[in-house]
Write a protein that holds these residues in place. Structure first.
Motif, PDB file in Angstrom:
ATOM      1  N   PRO A 204       0.819  -1.213   0.000  1.00 52.81           N
ATOM      2  CA  PRO A 204       0.000   0.000   0.000  1.00 52.81           C
ATOM      3  C   PRO A 204       0.853   1.263   0.000  1.00 52.81           C
ATOM      4  CG  PRO A 204      -0.783  -1.579   1.639  1.00 52.81           C
ATOM      5  CD  PRO A 204       0.536  -2.088   1.155  1.00 52.81           C
ATOM      6  N   VAL A 205       0.391   2.267  -0.727  1.00 51.38           N
ATOM      7  CA  VAL A 205       1.046   3.574  -0.754  1.00 51.38           C
ATOM      8  C   VAL A 205       0.002   4.625  -0.393  1.00 51.38           C
ATOM      9  CG1 VAL A 205       2.801   2.930  -2.442  1.00 51.38           C
ATOM     10  CG2 VAL A 205       0.580   3.771  -3.231  1.00 51.38           C
ATOM     11  N   ASP A 206       0.465   5.797  -0.050  1.00 49.92           N
ATOM     12  CA  ASP A 206      -0.421   6.870   0.380  1.00 49.92           C
ATOM     13  C   ASP A 206      -1.070   7.532  -0.832  1.00 49.92           C
ATOM     14  OD1 ASP A 206      -1.745   8.834   1.736  1.00 49.92           O
ATOM     15  OD2 ASP A 206       0.039  10.055   2.129  1.00 49.92           O
ATOM     16  N   ILE A 207      -2.388   7.447  -0.926  1.00 49.89           N
ATOM     17  CA  ILE A 207      -3.106   8.098  -2.025  1.00 49.89           C
ATOM     18  C   ILE A 207      -4.136   9.090  -1.487  1.00 49.89           C
ATOM     19  CG2 ILE A 207      -2.787   6.193  -3.658  1.00 49.89           C
ATOM     20  CD1 ILE A 207      -5.648   5.290  -3.005  1.00 49.89           C
ATOM     21  N   SER A 208      -3.977   9.489  -0.227  1.00 52.41           N
ATOM     22  CA  SER A 208      -4.974  10.362   0.402  1.00 52.41           C
ATOM     23  C   SER A 208      -5.099  11.701  -0.320  1.00 52.41           C
ATOM     24  CB  SER A 208      -4.618  10.588   1.872  1.00 52.41           C
ATOM     25  OG  SER A 208      -3.329  11.169   1.997  1.00 52.41           O
ATOM     26  N   ALA A 209      -4.006  12.183  -0.912  1.00 52.94           N
ATOM     27  CA  ALA A 209      -4.073  13.463  -1.612  1.00 52.94           C
ATOM     28  C   ALA A 209      -4.847  13.357  -2.922  1.00 52.94           C
ATOM     29  CB  ALA A 209      -2.662  13.981  -1.890  1.00 52.94           C
ATOM     30  N   LEU A 210      -5.068  12.137  -3.372  1.00 53.53           N
ATOM     31  CA  LEU A 210      -5.742  11.935  -4.653  1.00 53.53           C
ATOM     32  C   LEU A 210      -7.203  11.526  -4.500  1.00 53.53           C
ATOM     33  CD1 LEU A 210      -2.846   9.973  -6.359  1.00 53.53           C
ATOM     34  CD2 LEU A 210      -3.681  12.208  -7.104  1.00 53.53           C
ATOM     35  N   ASN A 211      -7.533  10.803  -3.445  1.00 52.39           N
ATOM     36  CA  ASN A 211      -8.892  10.246  -3.356  1.00 52.39           C
ATOM     37  C   ASN A 211      -9.721  10.853  -2.233  1.00 52.39           C
ATOM     38  OD1 ASN A 211      -7.687   9.100  -1.110  1.00 52.39           O
ATOM     39  ND2 ASN A 211      -8.370   7.004  -1.539  1.00 52.39           N
ATOM     40  N   GLN A 212      -9.299  11.977  -1.684  1.00 52.87           N
ATOM     41  CA  GLN A 212     -10.074  12.616  -0.621  1.00 52.87           C
ATOM     42  C   GLN A 212     -10.734  13.894  -1.111  1.00 52.87           C
ATOM     43  OE1 GLN A 212      -7.805  13.181   2.960  1.00 52.87           O
ATOM     44  NE2 GLN A 212      -7.728  10.998   3.430  1.00 52.87           N
ATOM     45  N   LEU A 213     -11.837  14.244  -0.468  1.00 50.49           N
ATOM     46  CA  LEU A 213     -12.562  15.473  -0.761  1.00 50.49           C
ATOM     47  C   LEU A 213     -11.829  16.663  -0.149  1.00 50.49           C
ATOM     48  CD1 LEU A 213     -15.213  16.803  -1.840  1.00 50.49           C
ATOM     49  CD2 LEU A 213     -16.173  16.405   0.450  1.00 50.49           C
ATOM     50  N   ASP A 214     -11.719  17.738  -0.923  1.00 51.90           N
ATOM     51  CA  ASP A 214     -11.047  18.944  -0.439  1.00 51.90           C
ATOM     52  C   ASP A 214     -11.934  20.151  -0.728  1.00 51.90           C
ATOM     53  OD1 ASP A 214      -9.431  21.040   0.277  1.00 51.90           O
ATOM     54  OD2 ASP A 214      -7.837  20.621  -1.185  1.00 51.90           O
TER      55      ASP A 214
END
Length: 740
Positions: A204-214
């Protein structure tokens, strides 16, 4: 004459003919097509010399399939580059067996490179004829030592790619067989490197910047928008380069102005110029737009299909969200609906009504194989808007055109004014959509409707950087005076759902990704795109990384994503490159509950009128179970239930076929019994998948007088080594309710 016959019998004539086919013809065609590049010529020489050595005086059953495959690869590259400005990927080869695609895409204008096809056919026929004639005069094959020639050419090409990487398009640097070969070799090298380094490629890698609502940005509107309705106009294949303000924003070198009237409308709304398209294919673009999630950044099973088995995620899509808040939701396209299962995917997203070519009663101005021409389509769409406005309920309508799909639909007057059919179709669309918008304004629609104009994908442009990923978003709102003419920042299709909900100040589900176009952000953002065989990532801090099929990435200094040029910062590979690929792979799995297990329901309980005869596996296909990926070491179980509706006494003959990359697959599929008014068809069968099946399609064909209803068409897969999982998969399939 005697000398000529003697020469024809001599093995040198065969060698010369083969050389003309696999060496001279590709080099000449590369020059004639304007694809001259040192790497490209090296690639052609390497593959051509390899074929020459491998096939000269070898057995016929080896030569014929290889040469036919080579011819198809070469011609398909020329056709696809001319059509959509990109080189084929393995998944694109499926369309070569698609009778509907081939016939429709070549109708009228025919092949874009008929001379190349003719030259191939002549040389191939001459080669086969000489081989047959020379059977009585056998000669020795070329020595294996000659293999040093193509191997040396491959080595020089590879060294050049490593030492002096080039930004030129892939088709300029590779031919298709070389690209596929290099991709296979690179994949093996990466697996070996991972093993030596002890890395886990799927960790697993960090994809929070891509799949989160902003929604942290500053709102452009101080309160909720005043519009009652939402209209999303999706233009087939249109790139942002066609909009004048978009070109000016990045000082684009593209000098043409194909859509002047839409460009004028762009000056009246809020235009997002740095707008990223995440992939190719209409169903993928629609999913990203309407569900606030990245479409798959590869050629696997579209997420729209996976959505059929994920009702919880479907409820988060934009149509479902707006329907929950009192809007009636509608989808209207100019083509038929059954292809790619849009007849089921769009209702699953939350559309109350999903309509296609059959809805239109107005006569088209020109015959077009894919559906309604754009002028007739927008005239029908205007009538549909008038019907919606006659009711008191607010509405959402999503439109999708088809006229700018190859072979491009345009009247003769437009063809006479433009240099080619593609630009003629664009000009025809420009007038059609501009007239439609003018009619909406005249009828007062723009006063109470949020209008968004965009495209599903980009059909690309030669020699225009990032054209395959360059989209646009034109927003027309009643509050136009409060909005900027040009929206700054990097956005993409993944942001459209959040933007519409934010406009109305509706709550946005946490599962939705992206930013709002109706907000200003003080910082950059990460964004991904996969087009033209290249995976691109912008880090939001001024760096764009572009990774090719060999796992080689290049960095560029680029404040935004879309730019006419960018400073090259160097190349990288290995773990850093794999991290970008792994992030894309994790985004691809957003709808996957577990690997290997799949449960899909493709039934649509709507009457389907049968034809008296079956003409084509695609145009007459009765079910939309297409382009699936069935994982390795799984077993797939199919349950089919069909009943007659208004059938005559003769009944109906049904047939089920399966294809992989649109080529027939020999599987243990039982013969379907005769369907009658008193005897429905009910069949269940299974088959194993020892290897991964990609672009796998089911084709249900039927002929008779009357109509049928597909009550159940469920497809379930589970691991081969777990009997309990297979039973559970079957139980789940039985419980699935057909999508209405």
């Amino acid at each position: 004459m005697r000398f000529t016959c003697q020469w024809l019998r001599h093995p040198s004539s065969n060698l010369l003919t083969l050389g003309l086919l696999v060496l001279v013809l590709p080099l000449f065609s590369r020059f004639a097509l304007g694809w001259s590049h040192p790497y490209g010529y090296l690639s052609d020489l390497a593959i051509g010399s390899l074929l020459l050595i491998a096939l000269h005086q070898r057995v016929w059953w080896l030569g014929i399939p290889l040469l036919l495959t080579w011819c198809v690869f070469t011609l398909s590259t020329a056709e696809l580059v001319n059509a959509v400005g990109r080189m084929p990927e393995p998944g694109d080869l499926q369309y070569l067996g698609d009778a509907q695609f081939v016939s429709h895409s070549t109708q009228g204008s025919g092949l874009s490179e008929p001379l190349l096809a003719m030259a191939m056919a002549v040389l191939l026929g001459l080669y086969l004829g000489l081989r047959s004639w020379q059977k009585k005069h056998p000669a020795s094959p070329l020595s294996g030592a000659w293999l040093l020639v193509p191997l040396s050419l491959f080595a020089v090409h590879s060294a050049g790619q490593q030492l002096k990487p080039n930004e030129a398009d892939q088709w300029l640097q590779f031919n298709l067989p070389h690209k596929l070969l290099a991709e296979s070799v690179t994949g093996g090298q990466q697996q070996w490197a991972d093993w030596l380094a002890g890395d886990e490629p799927n960790s697993p890698v960090d994809i929070s910047a891509l799949n989160q609502l902003d929604l942290s940005g500053t709102p452009l509107l101080q309160q909720a928008g005043s519009a009652r309705n939402v209209l999303i106009i999706t233009l087939e294949g249109v790139t942002g380069a066609y909009i004048q303000a978009s070109r000016q924003a990045i000082a684009s070198s593209y000098a043409q102005d194909p859509m002047p009237r839409l460009s004028q409308w762009a000056e009246r709304g809020m235009l997002t110029t740095d707008y990223v398209l995440h992939g190719h294919q209409t169903i993928r673009g629609l999913y990203a737009m309407l569900c606030g999630d990245y479409n798959k950044l590869d050629s696997g099973t579209p997420k729209g299909v996976e959505l059929l088995n994920n009702p919880a995620r479907s409820e988060q899509c934009l149509p479902a969200q707006l329907r929950e808040r009192g809007l009636s939701t509608h989808f209207l396209q100019g083509a038929g609906l059954r292809f790619m299962a849009k007849d089921q995917i769009m209702p699953q997203m939350g559309f109350d009504k999903t309509l296609g070519r059959d809805w239109f009663s107005n006569k088209p101005y020109i015959e077009f194989p894919w559906g309604m021409d754009d002028k007739a389509y927008f005239e029908g769409a205007l009538r549909y808007v008038q019907q919606l406005r006659s009711k008191r309920q607010p509405w959402m309508l999503t439109l999708l055109t088809v006229g700018t799909h190859q072979p491009y639909s345009a009247p003769q007057a437009y063809l006479d004014r433009q240099p080619n059919a593609k630009l003629a179709a664009i000009a025809y669309l420009d007038d059609a959509v501009a007239d439609f918008l003018a009619a909406l304004e005249q009828q007062g629609v723009l006063q109470d409707t949020l209008v968004i104009i965009t495209s599903d994908e980009s059909h690309g442009l030669e020699n225009v950087r990032l054209a395959s990923a360059w989209g646009f978003n034109l927003l027309l709102a009643p509050e136009q005076a409060q909005l900027p003419a040009l929206k700054q920042g990097v956005y993409g299709h993944v942001d459209l759902t959040a933007s519409v909900l934010d406009y109305f100040a509706f709550p946005v589900p946490s599962t939705i990704a992206g930013r709002s176009l109706l907000r200003d952000y003080s910082s950059g953002r990460e964004i991904l795109s996969y087009t033209n065989g290249l995976l691109r990532q912008h880090d939001g801090q001024g760096t764009l990384s572009e990774c090719d099929f060999q796992g080689i990435c290049r960095r560029y200094a680029s404040p935004g994503f879309i730019a006419d040029s960018a400073k090259y910062l160097g190349r990288f590979s290995g773990k850093s490159a794999r991290l970008i690929s792994q992030r894309a792979q994790q985004l691809d799995q957003s709808l996957s509950s577990s690997q290997g297990e799949q449960h899909y329901q493709f039934a649509n309980s709507q009457p389907i009128q049968l034809n008296a005869t079956v003409g084509d596996d695609w145009t007459d296909n009765l079910v939309g179970a297409q382009y699936l990926t069935l994982d390795k070491n799984t077993q797939t179980t199919v349950t089919l239930k069909i009943r007659a509706v208004g059938m005559d006494s003769q009944g109906a003959t049904l047939q089920l076929k399966t294809k992989e990359y649109d080529r027939n697959v020999d599987l243990p599929i039982p013969q379907l019994p005769l369907l009658t008014r008193d005897q429905p068809v009910e069949v269940t069968f299974s088959f194993d998948n020892p290897n991964t099946r990609k672009a796998f399609s089911f084709h249900l064909l039927g002929q008779g007088q009357g109509a049928i209803e597909i009550v159940d068409f469920s497809v379930s897969s589970a691991a081969l080594d777990t009997e309990a999982k297979l039973l559970a998969a079957q139980e789940t399939a039985d419980e699935l309710t057909p999508v209405q």
